[in-house]
Enzyme design. Structure first.
Site: not given
Ligand code: NDP
Ligand code: HSE
Length: 438
Positions: A13, A51, A129, A136, A190, A205
């Site tokens: 993702t 690929r 980040e 954000i 997750e 986090k």
């Protein structure tokens, strides 16, 4: 100048989003970075899918270790996730003198102290980040934008999946399982979705933000973590009737006794901006001494929002990699030898307000028994509502809001209330935060 060479590990993702953002905006990014940034090698277990995404011009391999050892690679982007192979890959990349960009909050919250120490010793950057609040730029804000301030507290909706679930359950009346599946389909959740719904991802986090905000080491193991899986529709509705929304909040606060580090469902006044953050959106409210409150809002998960943060790190590293390591922004905002040993406050010592819901026999004296127990534990009631009994029922729900109270006292009072013969089942206890009226 030769473009900087990037090895991308994991093109799922976030890896896919990162690749697409970098390719689509490459001329704009070149004008900003002052140097081309090229993903030259991609490692993934699924070679065919990799690929298909990158086409014929990028090298594709299933051997991620070969990428971190490749002398041609300047920056390794780790987007595999987890604590095992990702950790080995990052440590080997650092040992080989490569800068690292990662979105892996789980790994940093648990092993960040070791990883940053090794990166510091080697003079390389580890940029992250994307690890907090997806797209954000909260790490940049906390580490650089607010550097003049003494940060007092941070409160955030920092798990998109659980916020999405709470919003969809409330607005559309959809069951928990259906909404969770949708969050997984959209790529928000997750690999192990219990991390999302049990507050673990938010605690990862929060641990990172507390470290940067207060200049303390990562201490994930001391975080208090409670998720949304036991929330009921009644509590969401009763909270609304009293003018509150229930959100999964991560809260870290500097107090005279230590640092609070806690994730749990929280009632917030519905009129606060942060109470109106819905769906996969995240928001982080930071209270600092000079600037006052600042609020950061945006997509907390998903391919391109998170890719946006990864590419921002790539630009940062590209700009800074020739700078003297001593003059770069420290990984955790404070100089590594200036980290403080302020303790993390045990949850029992945290002071907050509470929503309590109890089911009781509707007969004289019951309320008097309950309020006496609360008074004995120095708990002051702010508001109380007795709900109408359901058709044919002799039991009623009583909902109370308390003033600020120490958690230990509330737990002791709840144990005594649950022991009353007139009280049925467990007392529901949800913490309540006014958030300084911001
Ligand atoms: P995905 O599962 O979608 O992508 C991970 C990719 O890595 C998959 O393609 C996987 O292949 C591949 N992979 C697994 N093991 C290896 C290996 N040993 N060598 C090479 N490739 C491997 O995860 P996400 O993109 O969702 O997440 C990546 C990271 O980003 C995680 O740390 C996550 O916490 C973080 N993150 C995710 C966000 C999101 O919105 N999804 C937001 C912010 C951070 P396979 O599919 O075959 O297993
Ligand atoms: N699973 C995480 C979430 C991804 O739902 O917020 C973003 O970190």
């Amino acid at each position: 100048m030769k473009p900087i060479q990037v090895g991308l590990l994991g093109i799922g993702t976030v890896g896919g989003g990162t690749y697409n953002v970098l390719r689509r905006n490459q001329s704009e990014i070149l004008r900003r970075a002052g140097r081309g940034i090229e993903i030259t090698t991609v490692a993934d277990r699924d070679l065919e899918r990799a690929r298909r995404i990158v086409g014929p011009d990028v090298k594709v391999t299933d051997d991620a270790f070969a990428v971190v050892r490749d002398p041609a690679i300047d920056i390794v982007v780790e987007l595999i996730g987890g604590y095992t192979v990702a950790k080995d890959l990052i440590l080997e990349a650092i040992a080989n003198g490569k800068h690292v960009v990662t979105a892996n909050k789980a790994l940093l919250a648990k092993f960040g102290n070791e990883i940053f120490a090794k990166a510091q010793a080697k003079g390389v950057m580890v940029a992250f980040e994307a690890a907090v609040a997806g797209g954000i730029p909260i790490i940049k804000a906390l580490r650089e934008g607010l550097t003049a301030n003494r940060i007092e507290w941070i409160a955030g909706i920092i798990n998109g999946t659980s916020n999405f679930i709470l919003s969809e359950m409330r607005d559309k009346g959809l069951p928990f399982d259906v909404v969770l599946k949708e969050a997984q389909r959209l790529g928000y959740a997750e690999a192990d979705p219990t991390f999302d719904i049990e507050g673990v991802d938010a605690a990862h986090k929060l641990t990172i933000m507390a470290a940067i905000g207060f200049g303390v080491p990562m201490q994930f193991e001391r975080a208090y973590t409670e998720g949304i899986s036991r929330l009921t529709r009644e509590d969401i509705r009763y909270a609304e009737e009293l003018g509150y929304r229930i959100k999964l909040l991560g809260i870290t606060r500097r107090t005279a006794k230590g640092i609070e580090l806690r994730v749990h469902p929280t009632l917030i006044p519905a009129r606060r901006l942060i109470a109106n953050v819905e769906g996969v959106m995240n928001a982080v409210l930071v209270k600092a001494d000079a600037v006052g409150p600042t609020l950061y809002y945006g997509a907390g998960a998903g391919a391109e929002p998170t890719g946006s943060a990864v590419v921002a790190d790539l630009v940062d590293v590209t700009r800074m990699h020739t700078a003297d390591p001593e003059h770069r922004v420290p990984h955790l905002a404070f100089q590594p030898d200036q980290l403080s040993d302020t303790p993390i406050l045990p949850m029992d010592d945290v002071e907050t307000a509470y929503y309590l819901r109890l089911r009781v026999q509707d007969r004289p004296g019951v309320l008097a028994d309950i309020t006496r127990i609360l008074a004995d534990h120095a708990i002051s009631i702010d508001a109380m509502v007795q709900k109408e009994p359901a058709e044919g029922q002799e039991q009623v729900d009583i909902v109370m809001l308390t003033h600020l109270t120490v958690e230990r006292q509330v737990n002791a009072a709840i144990a005594n209330i649950e022991a009353l013969e007139s009280v049925t089942g467990k007392v529901t206890r949800i913490r309540l935060e006014e958030l300084g009226k911001y």
